[in-house]
Design a protein around this motif. Structure first.
Motif, PDB file in Angstrom:
ATOM      1  N   ALA A   1      -1.141-121.239  72.125  1.00 12.91           N
ATOM      2  CA  ALA A   1      -1.324-122.745  72.571  1.00 12.91           C
ATOM      3  C   ALA A   1      -3.132-122.436  71.441  1.00 12.91           C
ATOM      4  N   LYS A   2      -3.377-123.288  70.939  1.00 18.45           N
ATOM      5  CA  LYS A   2      -4.436-123.581  70.771  1.00 18.45           C
ATOM      6  C   LYS A   2      -5.856-124.153  70.693  1.00 18.45           C
ATOM      7  N   THR A   3      -5.436-124.766  72.108  1.00 22.48           N
ATOM      8  CA  THR A   3      -6.805-125.508  73.141  1.00 22.48           C
ATOM      9  C   THR A   3      -7.200-124.173  74.084  1.00 22.48           C
ATOM     10  N   ALA A   4      -7.870-124.339  75.105  1.00 22.57           N
ATOM     11  CA  ALA A   4      -8.510-123.562  75.752  1.00 22.57           C
ATOM     12  C   ALA A   4      -7.135-124.579  77.225  1.00 22.57           C
ATOM     13  N   GLU A   5      -7.910-125.796  76.901  1.00 24.25           N
ATOM     14  CA  GLU A   5      -6.991-126.737  78.629  1.00 24.25           C
ATOM     15  C   GLU A   5      -5.644-125.535  78.246  1.00 24.25           C
ATOM     16  N   ALA A   6      -4.959-125.930  77.314  1.00 28.32           N
ATOM     17  CA  ALA A   6      -2.807-125.750  77.712  1.00 28.32           C
ATOM     18  C   ALA A   6      -3.397-124.393  77.944  1.00 28.32           C
ATOM     19  N   VAL A   7      -4.001-123.231  78.133  1.00 30.34           N
ATOM     20  CA  VAL A   7      -4.061-121.487  77.860  1.00 30.34           C
ATOM     21  C   VAL A   7      -4.529-121.456  79.619  1.00 30.34           C
ATOM     22  N   ILE A   8      -5.987-121.817  80.038  1.00 30.66           N
ATOM     23  CA  ILE A   8      -6.223-122.216  81.518  1.00 30.66           C
ATOM     24  C   ILE A   8      -5.007-123.253  82.234  1.00 30.66           C
ATOM     25  N   ASN A   9      -5.136-123.981  82.165  1.00 33.70           N
ATOM     26  CA  ASN A   9      -3.807-124.665  82.884  1.00 33.70           C
ATOM     27  C   ASN A   9      -2.362-125.078  83.135  1.00 33.70           C
ATOM     28  N   GLN A  10      -1.472-123.825  81.972  1.00 38.60           N
ATOM     29  CA  GLN A  10      -0.470-123.668  82.096  1.00 38.60           C
ATOM     30  C   GLN A  10      -0.081-123.488  83.569  1.00 38.60           C
ATOM     31  N   ALA A  11       0.958-122.889  84.231  1.00 39.83           N
ATOM     32  CA  ALA A  11       1.237-122.486  85.390  1.00 39.83           C
ATOM     33  C   ALA A  11       2.701-121.130  84.880  1.00 39.83           C
ATOM     34  N   LYS A  12       2.087-120.659  83.874  1.00 35.88           N
ATOM     35  CA  LYS A  12       3.138-119.553  82.918  1.00 35.88           C
ATOM     36  C   LYS A  12       2.506-118.325  83.183  1.00 35.88           C
ATOM     37  N   PRO A  13       3.229-117.168  83.147  1.00 37.09           N
ATOM     38  CA  PRO A  13       2.575-116.071  83.039  1.00 37.09           C
ATOM     39  C   PRO A  13       1.785-115.217  81.412  1.00 37.09           C
ATOM     40  N   ARG A  14       0.856-115.065  82.244  1.00 31.42           N
ATOM     41  CA  ARG A  14      -0.520-114.528  80.602  1.00 31.42           C
ATOM     42  C   ARG A  14      -1.000-113.981  81.355  1.00 31.42           C
ATOM     43  N   ARG A  15      -1.225-112.742  79.999  1.00 34.32           N
ATOM     44  CA  ARG A  15      -2.321-111.752  79.955  1.00 34.32           C
ATOM     45  C   ARG A  15      -3.390-111.237  79.170  1.00 34.32           C
ATOM     46  N   LEU A  16      -4.702-110.999  79.730  1.00 34.84           N
ATOM     47  CA  LEU A  16      -5.879-110.756  78.611  1.00 34.84           C
ATOM     48  C   LEU A  16      -5.751-109.175  78.452  1.00 34.84           C
ATOM     49  N   LEU A  17      -6.211-108.113  78.112  1.00 38.04           N
ATOM     50  CA  LEU A  17      -6.416-107.193  77.957  1.00 38.04           C
ATOM     51  C   LEU A  17      -7.156-107.051  76.931  1.00 38.04           C
ATOM     52  N   LEU A  18      -8.302-105.561  77.589  1.00 40.75           N
ATOM     53  CA  LEU A  18      -9.263-105.378  77.220  1.00 40.75           C
ATOM     54  C   LEU A  18      -9.626-104.108  76.911  1.00 40.75           C
TER      55      LEU A  18
END
Length: 187
Positions: free
Chosen positions: A65-82
């Motif tokens: 995804a290229k937009t923040a809205e697409a990432v924030i609003n999707q009801a799918k698993p996501r991971r942020l690794l730090l």
């Protein structure tokens, strides 16, 4: 000879697609989270004073995804690794996190995530992030967030609002660092 060239081309493509190096941190292009395959959407380095590497952040999604809205609003698993590039005082890291949340939310939104933030604060105060530590935020479809430190699950923050709010820290309208937001949305 033709078969050898095909094999070499495949091996070269496989090795270049399997990992990305950001500030000395090797990131897999694909990972599996609870049986769901995620792809690297983007990665970048969080810097302090524009000079010191604090951590490398990598965002993984089910599809790019290229937009923040697409990432924030999707009801799918996501991971942020730090991946920490230096030892950081937990309080300083939490202060930066809270500042970014305050910049991207209103009073009602902050009240809604209060219990989750209290848990997150307690986790960070216990772990004291050190150089090379890996902090994982797994965003569930229900908006909750599972927090792990060096491959050990620490707790789950209750949804539905905590996940979208935390994502705004890095990719919201007022992210913690603008060029890091761009990097997370650019792969």
């Amino acid at each position: 000879m033709k078969n050898l060239l095909i094999i070499l081309a495949f091996l070269t493509a496989s090795s270049s697609a399997s990992a990305l190096d950001i500030s000395g941190v090797k990131l897999d292009e694909r990972i599996s989270v609870d049986g769901t395959e995620l792809v690297l959407n983007g990665a970048g380095t969080r810097k302090k004073f524009g000079l010191l590497d604090v951590y490398v952040a990598a965002l993984y999604l089910t599809s790019r995804a290229k937009t923040a809205e697409a990432v924030i609003n999707q009801a799918k698993p996501r991971r942020l690794l730090l991946v920490m590039r230096r030892t950081v005082d937990s309080k300083s890291m939490l202060d930066a996190l809270h500042d970014a949340i305050n910049d991207n939310t209103n009073d009602a939104q902050r009240a809604a995530i209060g219990p989750g933030m209290a848990k997150l604060d307690a986790i960070f105060l216990r772990i004291q992030p050190r150089e090379n530590d890996r902090i994982v935020l797994d965003f569930g479809m229900d908006g909750g967030v599972r927090v792990a430190h060096n491959d050990q699950v620490k707790d789950t923050l209750p949804g539905p609002d905590i996940g979208p709010t935390l994502l705004k820290v890095w990719i919201g309208e007022k992210p913690v660092q603008a060029n890091l937001k761009a990097a997370l949305l650019s792969h």
